[in-house]
Design an enzyme around this catalytic site. Structure first.
Site, PDB file in Angstrom:
ATOM      1  N   ALA A 254      -0.986   0.409  -6.974  1.00 12.29           N
ATOM      2  CA  ALA A 254      -0.321  -0.779  -6.460  1.00 12.29           C
ATOM      3  C   ALA A 254       0.523  -0.385  -5.262  1.00 12.29           C
ATOM      4  O   ALA A 254       0.667   0.803  -4.964  1.00 12.29           O
ATOM      5  CB  ALA A 254       0.567  -1.395  -7.532  1.00 12.29           C
TER       6      ALA A 254
ATOM      7  N   GLU B 231       4.190  -1.422  -2.937  1.00  2.00           N
ATOM      8  CA  GLU B 231       5.484  -2.099  -3.036  1.00  2.00           C
ATOM      9  C   GLU B 231       5.889  -2.904  -1.810  1.00  2.00           C
ATOM     10  O   GLU B 231       7.079  -3.076  -1.560  1.00  2.00           O
ATOM     11  CB  GLU B 231       6.551  -1.028  -3.303  1.00  2.00           C
ATOM     12  CG  GLU B 231       6.848  -0.071  -2.123  1.00  2.00           C
ATOM     13  CD  GLU B 231       6.124   1.268  -2.173  1.00  2.00           C
ATOM     14  OE1 GLU B 231       5.068   1.341  -2.836  1.00  2.00           O
ATOM     15  OE2 GLU B 231       6.601   2.227  -1.545  1.00  2.00           O
ATOM     16  N   ASN B 232       4.950  -3.425  -1.019  1.00  4.41           N
ATOM     17  CA  ASN B 232       5.296  -4.198   0.176  1.00  4.41           C
ATOM     18  C   ASN B 232       6.451  -5.159  -0.110  1.00  4.41           C
ATOM     19  O   ASN B 232       6.465  -5.837  -1.133  1.00  4.41           O
ATOM     20  CB  ASN B 232       4.085  -5.025   0.622  1.00  4.41           C
ATOM     21  CG  ASN B 232       2.813  -4.230   0.582  1.00  4.41           C
ATOM     22  OD1 ASN B 232       2.674  -3.245   1.280  1.00  4.41           O
ATOM     23  ND2 ASN B 232       1.891  -4.637  -0.282  1.00  4.41           N
TER      24      ASN B 232
ATOM     25  N   GLU C  15       6.795  -0.648  -8.936  1.00  4.69           N
ATOM     26  CA  GLU C  15       6.731  -1.306  -7.613  1.00  4.69           C
ATOM     27  C   GLU C  15       7.964  -2.177  -7.402  1.00  4.69           C
ATOM     28  O   GLU C  15       8.523  -2.224  -6.316  1.00  4.69           O
ATOM     29  CB  GLU C  15       5.455  -2.137  -7.461  1.00  4.69           C
ATOM     30  CG  GLU C  15       4.145  -1.389  -7.731  1.00  4.69           C
ATOM     31  CD  GLU C  15       3.997  -0.078  -6.991  1.00  4.69           C
ATOM     32  OE1 GLU C  15       4.572   0.074  -5.892  1.00  4.69           O
ATOM     33  OE2 GLU C  15       3.322   0.837  -7.518  1.00  4.69           O
TER      34      GLU C  15
ATOM     35  N   GLU D 196       9.390   8.234  -4.107  1.00  3.03           N
ATOM     36  CA  GLU D 196       8.431   8.260  -5.223  1.00  3.03           C
ATOM     37  C   GLU D 196       8.984   8.961  -6.464  1.00  3.03           C
ATOM     38  O   GLU D 196       8.902   8.428  -7.567  1.00  3.03           O
ATOM     39  CB  GLU D 196       7.103   8.866  -4.782  1.00  3.03           C
ATOM     40  CG  GLU D 196       6.360   8.035  -3.726  1.00  3.03           C
ATOM     41  CD  GLU D 196       6.112   6.585  -4.119  1.00  3.03           C
ATOM     42  OE1 GLU D 196       6.288   6.242  -5.305  1.00  3.03           O
ATOM     43  OE2 GLU D 196       5.760   5.776  -3.237  1.00  3.03           O
TER      44      GLU D 196
END
Ligand code: B3K
Ligand code: ZN
Length: 881
Positions: free
Chosen positions: A269, A271-272, A305, A327
């Site tokens: 996925a 994380e925008n 996210e 991260e």
């Protein structure tokens, strides 16, 4: 495909960009084969650059259609545009101007799944790490923070839904079937967080009111007809938002938060900001299609996210060398979340198993690198277990070293001091030094030095003087390009367990700093002496896995048996039993090599039965304890000269011995765990299913076992039980009529659900034995398989290469040859997925000589190809180096 240029990026070469882009306006006119992008960039020369300098923007495979500065077209000789860069020779001397760039893209032909592409008729984007430069020319680096306004035009019939980052501003009709929407994100962000989604999707909505009263609209978008599979993800999102407020004081900051599930995605996925894009595997779940493991992953990744909104988005990374800043920290946060939502000890055991399965082999092989690397050729290859999982362990150790309160104080200071920054690991460590007054310079080596430290430990007890002594010696093995290592600060949690199972108190201690049950190892050698210890204690070491190290401890089997039954730390209790099982398997492996039968200690096999039936232990814990170390785990422990067939034989012998000794107990427990209530994905129910399925795996070995597994399959009322039974049949009774029948039935039932078919592919790809290569090759022709879809490739090819020791490492090398050929086929479309796949070969040097030569030949055959992608060349070259 971007071929390798051989360029190496170095941390020490970092320097800030001469120009900034405070505002970015993007205008998309979407078409499948031709999308027009107009970017209007407000550009400013950085204040401390005092003379005009050229402007160089990044591109990747771009076609320039138009270029203007402050509204005037730029003459041909004023710039140079190639697919990979745009240079403006003499930008306006004032240093402030608006640059307009028009590019044209073909989303339908983008199979690398980076930049703007199509997935099942939906337009979507992936920009981290360097995908934005496939959309427009830009300063595509994380320290360029810009405020984005995005306008999207599309045909309403094709894309009724138009999403981007931030808050919706306006939308309307354009006539002739076209419409538009405008989004504005007030938070300055790096280009890698840009996102756009346009298509025809179903949706579920909810609301969340933040602690300070902000009303946030939540949306999860999925394929039409799958809305009823998104409820668990929504629930996980709401729980994550609450948890981050309670535990870290982090509130959400926009009016909307959207998640979109797509079926073609290179990783889990993304994380925008305000618009997370997910692999649908980590959104869609119900009891019919998802296992308990899937539910747990969804919860963790939704949380991960979402947590990036503060650790990653509000505070981002200065450069990609700092990747672990966001991260490692965010993994730590999602681990804590799952521990709070589920069972802390069970979660910790699962984390450590993952770390050992993925990060340890990375750290011990040719791809080893520090948590904060100093150089890279292809950044996509650094989204690794070391950056993520070891990165999380390092944050956990900071908490151990400082204590929970100072740790939280440091995090508060981090958010306060660096909100809106593109920060570094040095910034991160500094906040903890500032709140605690501690010097973390030796500790910082955890970020800078690769390799898994080893602690060699021995103990002695002197009953006369009442002294118990622990001798600890640390060493860090050499890793590529780091032959000499410095001594590390290793926080080692411990307990001195007395005969009553309770931790013993001691009067005084000498030889190392010991506080709050933690020995701080800082020197090469410590002799730690505890006084006031009348009776010999049993040493419980690295409790809770306080440090990601390997231990070489001289410990008697009966001490381990004692810890497995009595240690007050559940992790160490699991660890003690797991060590016994590992040792027993290694002994059986050696016997198998010598063509002999192994006999196992009756104490060990009966302890398995006792643990299975201990009411005081959680079901999930018992399931983990009874799960034998995997063949790859055993290979890692043995270290060299690996013969996977002999390991398989040794492990099977132990499984048979445990099953034979405990058939009666296991069978009774198995029956007792039958559920007749409604399905619930909660941790306790999942734990019961896990234990029952683990027991079934043993029972399947005994007479009548195949029938029992087939019945379990036929009567299953959820995917956890159905998939477990199918795997047991395929792995224990491969080729039998019952197995064939079950496989065919599963195929028939789920053929049109690709995510469920991934389980079917994976189960067959991981069935042990030499025939797996042919089975996998045949399955590539199955209608549900597609080499263009990363999930399918990871299930079938990835499953085979990384989770089928006997099949992949077939003695004649056919597994490697097939793999090399398939990696190259994947690479043609998607270099990133191919490179990730290829890491399955990283432990080739630990094989026995014959297999080693064959594995090497396969790697060399890839290396010899002309025009390899930067992604794959980087992995292959390092693997062979
Ligand atoms: N940040 C993304 C990973 C991007 C990978 C780019 N190759 C997902 C995550 O870690 O949350
Ligand atoms: Zn992440």
């Amino acid at each position: 495909m971007r071929t390798d240029t051989g360029q190496v990026f170095r941390l020490e070469d970092y320097r800030p960009s001469d120009y900034l882009i405070p505002r970015t306006e993007l205008d998309f006119r979407l078409g499948q084969d031709s999308t027009r992008v107009v970017a209007k960039l407000a550009i400013e020369r950085r204040a401390d650059v005092d003379k005009p300098v050229r402007l160089e923007l990044d591109g990747d495979g771009l076609q320039l259609r138009r270029i203007e500065i402050d509204g005037a077209q730029l003459p041909e000789d004023a710039f140079e545009a190639t697919p990979d860069s745009l240079v403006i020779h003499n930008p306006p001397a004032s240093g402030r101007f608006t640059l307009l760039i028009e590019t044209e893209l073909a989303p339908s032909r983008n199979e690398a799944l980076m930049g703007l592409y199509r997935s099942s008729k939906v337009y979507c984007t992936q920009c981290e790490a360097e995908g934005f430069r496939r959309i427009t020319y830009f300063l595509d680096r994380p320290d360029i923070l810009s405020v984005y306004t995005v306008r999207i035009e599309a045909e309403r019939a094709e894309a009724p839904l138009l999403l981007s980052n931030g808050n919706p501003v306006e939308h309307g009709d354009l006539g002739q079937g076209w419409h538009y929407a405008v989004w504005h994100d007030p938070f300055p962000k790096p280009s890698y967080l840009f996102a756009l989604v346009a298509g025809d999707l179903g949706c579920i909505k909810d609301r969340f009111v933040t602690a300070s009263g902000k009303d946030v609209e939540l949306g999860i978008y999925v394929e039409h007809g799958k809305e009823n599979q998104a409820g668990y993800a929504m629930d996980a999102l709401r729980r994550s938002m609450k948890w981050d407020e309670d535990v870290f004081g982090c509130e959400y900051d926009l009016d909307v938060f959207n998640i979109v599930a797509v079926s073609d995605f290179n990783m889990g996925a993304m994380e925008n900001k305000g618009l997370n894009i997910f692999n649908d595997k980590y959104v869609l779940a119900d009891e019919e299609t998802a296992t308990d493991g899937d539910f747990a992953n969804i919860e963790a990744i939704i949380a991960h996210e979402y947590f990036h909104n503060w650790t990653g988005n509000r505070i981002t990374c200065r450069d990609w060398f700092q990747l672990c800043l966001k991260e490692g920290l965010t993994v730590f946060r999602d681990h804590e979340f799952s521990a709070d939502e589920r069972s802390r000890p069970v979660k910790r055991i699962a984390e450590v198993r993952t770390l050992r399965a993925h990060q340890f082999p990375e750290d011990q092989g040719p791809l080893a690198h520090p948590v904060r690397p100093r150089r890279y050729r292809e950044i996509n290859n650094f989204y690794t277990a070391t950056v993520y999982e070891k990165g999380s362990e390092v944050v956990r150790m900071i908490r151990t070293v400082l204590g929970a309160e100072l740790f939280r104080g440091g995090m508060d200071l981090y958010f306060e001091r660096h909100d809106g920054d593109a920060a570094t690991i040095e910034d991160f460590l500094k906040v903890f030094e500032d709140v605690s007054g501690k010097d973390l310079s030796q500790f910082a080596l955890w970020y800078h030095q690769a390799g898994t430290p080893n602690l060699s430990v021995s103990t002695s007890h002197n009953s006369g003087s009442g002294e118990f002594t622990i001798e600890i010696e640390q060493s860090v093995p050499p890793t590529p390009s780091e032959s000499r290592k410095r001594l590390m600060h290793i926080p080692l949690a411990f307990g001195l367990v007395g005969a009553d199972g309770k931790d013993m108190a001691y009067a005084a201690v000498e030889g190392a700093t010991v506080d709050n049950g933690v020995i701080h190892v800082r020197k090469r050698k410590h002799v730690v002496t505890f006084s006031g210890i009348a009776e010999r204690p049993v040493l419980s070491l690295n409790r809770g896995f306080s440090a990601p190290v390997t231990l070489t401890v001289e410990q008697r089997p009966d001490d381990l048996m004692f810890l497995a039954s009595h240690d007050s730390d559940p992790f160490s209790r699991w660890q003690a039993f797991n060590t016994l099982l590992t040792d027993a398997t290694i002994a059986a492996f050696k016997s198998s090599l010598g063509g002999k039968q192994q006999t196992f200690s009756p104490g060990l096999v009966t302890l398995a039965g006792r643990i299975a039936g201990t009411d005081g232990l959680e079901h999930a814990f018992r399931a983990l304890a009874l799960t034998l170390p995997g063949e790859a785990d055993i290979a890692r422990e043995i270290g060299k000269n690996i013969d996977p067939d002999a390991i398989h034989a040794g492990r099977e012998a132990l499984a048979r011995a445990i099953a034979a000794a405990n058939g009666e107990i296991f069978s009774q427990l198995y029956e007792g765990l039958r559920s007749n209530g409604a399905f619930s994905p909660d941790a306790a129910s999942a734990g019961r299913r896990a234990l029952r399925n683990t027991l079934l795996d043993y029972l399947a070995i005994l007479p009548g076992g195949e029938k029992r597994a087939a019945e379990h399959f036929a009567t299953a009322t959820n995917m956890t039980d159905r998939a477990a039974a199918l795997a047991i049949l395929a792995h224990r009774h491969g080729g039998s009529e019952e197995t064939k029948k079950a496989l065919a039935e599963f195929d028939k039932r789920y053929r049109s659900d690709p995510l469920v078919m991934d389980k079917w592919f994976m189960i067959q790809a991981t069935a042990p034995g030499a025939s797996a290569v042919d089975a996998v090759r045949a399955l590539m022709e199955h209608p549900a398989f597609s080499i263009a879809n990363p999930n399918r490739v990871r299930s079938l090819i990835g499953g085979f290469a990384s989770a089928n020791q006997t099949g992949f490492h077939r003695a004649d090398g056919a597994g490697y040859a097939f793999f090399a050929e398939t990696v190259l086929a994947v690479e043609k479309r998607n270099p990133q997925v191919a490179a990730r796949l290829a890491t399955a070969m990283r432990s080739w040097r630990s094989l026995e000589p014959k297999r080693q030569a064959k594995a090497r030949a396969a790697l060399v055959s890839i290396q010899a190809k002309d025009g390899l992608s930067a992604d794959l060349r980087d992995i292959i070259d390092r693997t062979l180096a």
